[in-house]
Scaffold this motif. Structure first.
Motif, short mmCIF file in Angstrom:
data_model
loop_
_atom_site.label_atom_id
_atom_site.label_comp_id
_atom_site.label_asym_id
_atom_site.label_seq_id
_atom_site.Cartn_x
_atom_site.Cartn_y
_atom_site.Cartn_z
N THR A 161 29.09 23.63 68.54
CA THR A 161 28.66 24.02 67.19
C THR A 161 29.38 25.29 66.77
O THR A 161 29.40 26.28 67.51
N VAL A 162 29.96 25.25 65.57
CA VAL A 162 30.70 26.39 65.03
C VAL A 162 30.05 26.82 63.72
O VAL A 162 29.83 26.00 62.83
N LEU A 163 29.74 28.11 63.62
CA LEU A 163 29.15 28.68 62.39
C LEU A 163 30.28 29.34 61.63
O LEU A 163 30.65 30.48 61.91
N ALA A 164 30.86 28.62 60.67
CA ALA A 164 32.03 29.10 59.94
C ALA A 164 31.59 30.00 58.79
O ALA A 164 31.17 29.53 57.73
N ARG A 165 31.70 31.30 59.01
CA ARG A 165 31.25 32.28 58.01
C ARG A 165 32.37 32.58 57.02
O ARG A 165 33.30 33.32 57.31
N PHE A 166 32.26 31.95 55.83
CA PHE A 166 33.29 32.09 54.81
C PHE A 166 33.20 33.45 54.13
O PHE A 166 32.12 33.95 53.82
N GLY A 167 34.38 34.02 53.85
CA GLY A 167 34.47 35.15 52.94
C GLY A 167 34.58 34.62 51.52
O GLY A 167 34.28 33.44 51.25
N ILE A 168 35.01 35.45 50.57
CA ILE A 168 35.23 35.01 49.20
C ILE A 168 36.41 34.04 49.18
O ILE A 168 37.53 34.41 49.54
N VAL A 169 36.16 32.79 48.79
CA VAL A 169 37.20 31.77 48.80
C VAL A 169 38.01 31.85 47.50
O VAL A 169 37.45 31.75 46.40
N LEU A 170 39.32 32.04 47.64
CA LEU A 170 40.18 32.15 46.47
C LEU A 170 40.85 30.81 46.19
O LEU A 170 41.60 30.28 47.02
N ASP A 171 40.58 30.27 45.01
CA ASP A 171 41.14 28.99 44.56
C ASP A 171 41.50 29.15 43.09
O ASP A 171 40.80 29.85 42.36
N ARG A 172 42.54 28.48 42.64
CA ARG A 172 43.01 28.70 41.27
C ARG A 172 42.08 28.13 40.21
O ARG A 172 42.03 28.63 39.09
N ASN A 173 41.32 27.08 40.55
CA ASN A 173 40.53 26.40 39.53
C ASN A 173 39.03 26.59 39.65
O ASN A 173 38.30 26.46 38.66
N LYS A 174 38.54 26.86 40.85
CA LYS A 174 37.09 26.93 41.06
C LYS A 174 36.72 28.18 41.84
O LYS A 174 37.58 28.88 42.36
N GLY A 175 35.41 28.44 41.93
CA GLY A 175 34.93 29.55 42.73
C GLY A 175 35.02 30.89 42.01
O GLY A 175 35.00 30.96 40.78
N ALA A 176 35.12 31.96 42.78
CA ALA A 176 35.03 33.32 42.24
C ALA A 176 36.27 33.75 41.47
O ALA A 176 36.16 34.50 40.49
N LEU A 177 37.44 33.30 41.89
CA LEU A 177 38.67 33.85 41.31
C LEU A 177 38.81 33.62 39.80
O LEU A 177 39.13 34.58 39.08
N PRO A 178 38.62 32.41 39.28
CA PRO A 178 38.75 32.24 37.82
C PRO A 178 37.82 33.16 37.03
O PRO A 178 38.20 33.66 35.96
N THR A 179 36.62 33.40 37.56
CA THR A 179 35.68 34.30 36.88
C THR A 179 36.19 35.74 36.91
O THR A 179 36.06 36.48 35.92
N MET A 180 36.79 36.14 38.02
CA MET A 180 37.33 37.49 38.14
C MET A 180 38.57 37.68 37.27
O MET A 180 38.81 38.77 36.73
N VAL A 181 39.33 36.62 37.09
CA VAL A 181 40.59 36.71 36.34
C VAL A 181 40.37 36.73 34.83
O VAL A 181 41.11 37.38 34.09
N LEU A 182 39.33 36.03 34.36
CA LEU A 182 39.12 35.86 32.92
C LEU A 182 39.14 37.18 32.13
O LEU A 182 39.83 37.26 31.10
N PRO A 183 38.42 38.23 32.54
CA PRO A 183 38.47 39.47 31.76
C PRO A 183 39.88 40.04 31.64
O PRO A 183 40.23 40.61 30.59
N TYR A 184 40.68 39.87 32.68
CA TYR A 184 42.06 40.38 32.63
C TYR A 184 42.89 39.60 31.62
O TYR A 184 43.72 40.16 30.91
N LYS A 185 42.65 38.30 31.57
CA LYS A 185 43.36 37.48 30.58
C LYS A 185 43.02 37.91 29.17
O LYS A 185 43.85 37.78 28.25
N LEU A 186 41.81 38.45 29.00
CA LEU A 186 41.36 38.90 27.68
C LEU A 186 41.65 40.38 27.46
O LEU A 186 41.13 40.99 26.52
#
Length: 300
Positions: A161-186
């Protein structure tokens, strides 16, 4: 290999499914709605979490089982009702997976349970490795602790059994990154909170490759930090985003305003933890994206 994934249609699950299919494996996704179109002959859907479903028959013969199921942490303000849903959805699905595993005549070689670095609680000064034993006392830390305790029951029936502890997952379309990028685009991007909080992150490509790496390396077990070896401060993350899309980094978002808007969920933005993937280093995993500028250049 036959790989069974619970929560296989989300950000991580979709990326994993694509990867495993491209490498010639068969993938079966545990879902409440099994009547979904199949875009690959090696992809199937197994109905579960219903009174009249018996997923164990179709899970039989799996080489690996990966659990990503649960209400998204980013799915809305953390009201008391939302908190209950976040916790109960994880405990219910994990308990059901362990039950299914216990019925199988042929046990899979590994059970990977997705988790979160939020287990460690928050700190501006401490560094946490896979071997850090103590957990935090906030809602997210206690949720992860309970979730992992349920998952570790698979070990009692003889499954690695492996407990995979994810950090902040960076993806171009989903997850935290698009939300973080939006204010910069504006042209309104800037530091969130104090900017001193740590961001322990992972590129989606590395995350997928790490879980495949775990399946192959049979001596990896227990807690596993799925982050790069180079966490950064939130202020540096903002500046890196600004560099990547050629926008200014100038308008700060004060902590009190974020707490008003997000409530307890602001913990994920305003607090953080410095997490190091020591076990991956010991097993010589080679990160594709170690540097935040390289990761954002690829994604943005």
């Amino acid at each position: 290999m036959k790989i069974v994934i619970a929560g296989g249609t989300g950000l991580v699950g979709s990326a994993l499914t694509k990867h495993f299919l491209q490498h010639g494996h068969t993938v079966a996704i545990l879902t409440r709605n099994a009547n979904k179109p199949k875009h690959d002959p090696n992809l199937s859907y197994i109905e579960w979490m219903k009174t009249d479903s018996y997923p164990e028959h179709e899970v039989e013969g799996a080489d690996a089982v990966i659990n990503l199921a649960g209400v998204s942490l980013n799915s809305g303000r953390w009201t008391e009702e939302r908190k209950k849903a976040i916790l109960s959805s994880r405990l219910e699905t994990t308990t059901e997976i362990v039950r299914i595993l216990g019925t199988l005549k042929q046990k899979p070689s590994v059970y990977i349970n997705a988790s979160a670095v939020g287990y460690y609680g928050t700190s501006l000064t401490d560094t946490f490795t896979d071997y850090s034993a103590s957990s935090g006392d906030d809602f997210l830390a206690q949720t992860v602790k309970a979730w992992e305790q349920a998952a570790m029951q698979a070990e009692n029936i003889g499954i690695r059994t492996v407990l995979a502890r994810f950090g902040i997952v960076l993806d171009r379309n989903k997850g935290a990154l698009p939300t973080m990028v939006l204010p910069y685009k504006l042209f309104a991007g800037g530091t969130l909170g104090s900017g001193k909080q740590w961001v322990s992150w992972i590129h989606i490509q590395d995350l997928v490759h790490i879980l495949a790496f775990v399946i192959e390396h049979k001596d990896i077990e227990g807690p596993l930090n799925v982050t790069t070896p180079h966490p950064i401060r939130m202020k540096e993350m903002g500046k890196a985003i600004a560099r990547a899309i050629h926008r200014p980094h100038w308008l700060p978002a004060p902590s009190f305003a974020l707490k008003i808007v997000l409530g307890d969920m602001s913990l994920m933005v305003l607090e953080g933890q410095k997490v190091i993937p020591q076990k991956l280093g010991e097993h010589h995993y080679n990160f594709a994206y170690n540097n935040i500028d390289e990761a954002l250049k690829d994604l943005l």
